[in-house]
Design a protein around this motif. Sequence first.
Motif, mmCIF file in Angstrom:
data_model
loop_
_atom_site.group_PDB
_atom_site.id
_atom_site.type_symbol
_atom_site.label_atom_id
_atom_site.label_comp_id
_atom_site.label_asym_id
_atom_site.label_seq_id
_atom_site.Cartn_x
_atom_site.Cartn_y
_atom_site.Cartn_z
ATOM 1 N N LYS A 1 -6.699 0.473 5.832
ATOM 2 C CA LYS A 1 -6.157 -1.062 6.038
ATOM 3 C C LYS A 1 -6.029 -1.099 7.721
ATOM 4 O O LYS A 1 -6.786 -1.902 8.331
ATOM 5 N N GLN B 1 -4.083 4.548 1.228
ATOM 6 C CA GLN B 1 -4.992 2.455 1.508
ATOM 7 C C GLN B 1 -4.035 2.090 3.054
ATOM 8 O O GLN B 1 -4.669 1.562 3.258
ATOM 9 N N LYS B 2 -2.311 2.526 3.045
ATOM 10 C CA LYS B 2 -2.448 1.901 4.520
ATOM 11 C C LYS B 2 -2.874 2.104 5.408
ATOM 12 O O LYS B 2 -2.974 1.485 6.603
ATOM 13 N N ILE C 1 -0.686 6.109 0.236
ATOM 14 C CA ILE C 1 -0.493 6.052 1.741
ATOM 15 C C ILE C 1 -1.883 6.371 2.723
ATOM 16 O O ILE C 1 -1.955 5.330 3.553
ATOM 17 N N PRO D 1 1.236 6.866 7.267
ATOM 18 C CA PRO D 1 -0.672 6.333 7.525
ATOM 19 C C PRO D 1 -1.011 6.496 8.551
ATOM 20 O O PRO D 1 -2.274 6.316 8.561
ATOM 21 N N SER E 1 1.292 -1.366 0.116
ATOM 22 C CA SER E 1 0.280 0.140 -0.060
ATOM 23 C C SER E 1 0.733 0.959 -0.060
ATOM 24 O O SER E 1 1.517 1.394 -1.089
ATOM 25 N N SER E 2 1.298 1.563 1.267
ATOM 26 C CA SER E 2 2.095 2.764 1.526
ATOM 27 C C SER E 2 3.820 2.920 1.219
ATOM 28 O O SER E 2 3.883 1.926 1.808
ATOM 29 N N PRO E 3 4.167 3.283 0.378
ATOM 30 C CA PRO E 3 5.814 3.332 0.170
ATOM 31 C C PRO E 3 6.427 3.951 1.442
ATOM 32 O O PRO E 3 7.227 3.897 1.220
ATOM 33 N N ILE E 4 6.117 5.080 2.134
ATOM 34 C CA ILE E 4 6.034 5.977 2.753
ATOM 35 C C ILE E 4 5.202 5.616 4.233
ATOM 36 O O ILE E 4 4.252 5.075 3.958
ATOM 37 N N ILE E 5 7.045 5.135 4.767
ATOM 38 C CA ILE E 5 6.354 4.563 6.194
ATOM 39 C C ILE E 5 6.698 5.100 7.047
ATOM 40 O O ILE E 5 7.746 6.282 6.590
ATOM 41 N N ASN E 6 6.842 5.123 8.774
ATOM 42 C CA ASN E 6 7.573 5.919 9.693
ATOM 43 C C ASN E 6 8.161 4.766 10.137
ATOM 44 O O ASN E 6 8.702 5.639 11.584
#
Lengths: 183, 356
Positions: B270, B266-267, B264, B342, A60-65
């Motif tokens: 979820k 989408q996550k 973003i 997210p 889903s997100s390619p951007i995470i923290n």
Amino acid sequence: MNEEIIIAGFGGQGILSMGSILSYSGIIENREVSWMPSYGPEMRGGTANVTVILSSERISSPIINTYDTAILLNQQSLDKFENSVRPGGLLLYDTNGITRHPERTDISIYQVEAAAEAGKMASTKTFNMIVLGAYLKIKPLVKFENVITGLKKTLPERHHHLIPLNEEGLKRGMEIVKEVQLG
Amino acid sequence: MGETRLMKGNEAIAEAAIRAGCDAYFGYPITPQSEIIEYLASQEPHKRTGMVLLQAESELGAINMVYGAAGTGKKAMTSSSSPGISLMQEGLSYMAGSELPCLVVNIVRGGPGLGTIQPSQADYFQATKGGGHGDYKLIVLAPASVQEMSDFVPLAFDLAFKYRNPVMILSDGVIGQMMEKVELFDQMPRATEFDQTWVTTGKTADRERNIHSSLDLDPARFEKHNHHLQEKYKKIIENEVRFEKIQCDDADYVLVAYGSSSRICQKTQKLAREKGIKAGLLRPITLFPFPYEEIEKLANHVKGFLAVELSAGQMVEDVELAVGKKTRIEFYGRIGGMIPTPTEILTVLEEKYLGG
């Protein structure tokens, strides 16, 4: 399977290409992958980083923290991302130039003296492969031969004579990586 | 099955342009989309398909070269990023007025002004509400993955020729710079199946000459031309709305986001479901035409919407137009090149709708 990795250090250390070689080997093994760079610094100098996600499902997100693994290759990156590793996760770093070492006790911490080791090899450009080797020793997510294929796919043709040296770097990293026991 | 590669969004657009049978690319480099022209140059497309690749002297040069090439019925394209796209607005208005097809790619960066090279979605108004002068519309596609960066190129050319209208792929630094797996489609011919009787490639004896102009000093005739354009936009609205829905059917709260924000979200969606919050995601794929009807339908049964953008709030105005007073709409945006995570969006959703 889902592994979320941040690789961070100085522009020029080969951080982005390390990420793309890892991503390519993931594709060969039919993983979903995403490779998200902090673009700009790779050409202009300064701190560069890349987030790589390898997954068996659609990403889903390619951007995470927060991350399962942080590979941190300078002091700024260590300061910035140490706390972004998820509890139980992995932090791999090079001690070169580090004055404040990682302190967390709820994650696994490994060291690889890649800069020092690269200095002993035929080319210091093997630095990033030593680091990648160290990571793959701890987390063998992709097969060694697929990393070599990934290397061939991402390296421009004119640099293909350097593949054996890079392979040597990967193996060297696997040998010298060591776990750090805190407290 | 096509060939699978690991590519940046920008590279995927460039490769797709060659494969889609694009005749000519004219452009001028600007971060974060310079890989498009860089990749094209590395491919020597004149050898692969005979496609022309030319670095123009400026963005003004580039869009007017596209204008000229489009007039001859060729598949022409350009790409740039926000400040460069601003420079192209005159050309886009002229092309919309002259009803010429082309593809313009905007890999948006933060503004206003020269701004930043980091990602942004603050060019939504410019892309969907005009940008240049006059009553005109671009067809606007918003890819959310590297795969769509590739797939939308032939789609864009088809729509451009079908309606004789400029089409914009509106993306940003996130999708342009990230690498993902992409399955490439096979090489298509450098030709179009759509009507070509309007092209200016030399008058033949059996017909009147073709003229491309956006100028008409006779107001009565020019009003008719404008009505014709409006009729065309109506047809586009009727036929070309595209969107993706994720778990909207039983949703209490629906996130609305396009392009990189939708990835973003989408996550976030979820994560919300994992916490027992019935969240869905509606992703507009075409920004013009916008999926007003679908959002209006959802408004009948959801407790609220959360529009998420990398802007101070632009697409949210279209969500408001669709929803009216039927239910609540909240907005969350990061601006100036910053990107939300997210969990950050999930916190906003919880704070706005569930009292933290």
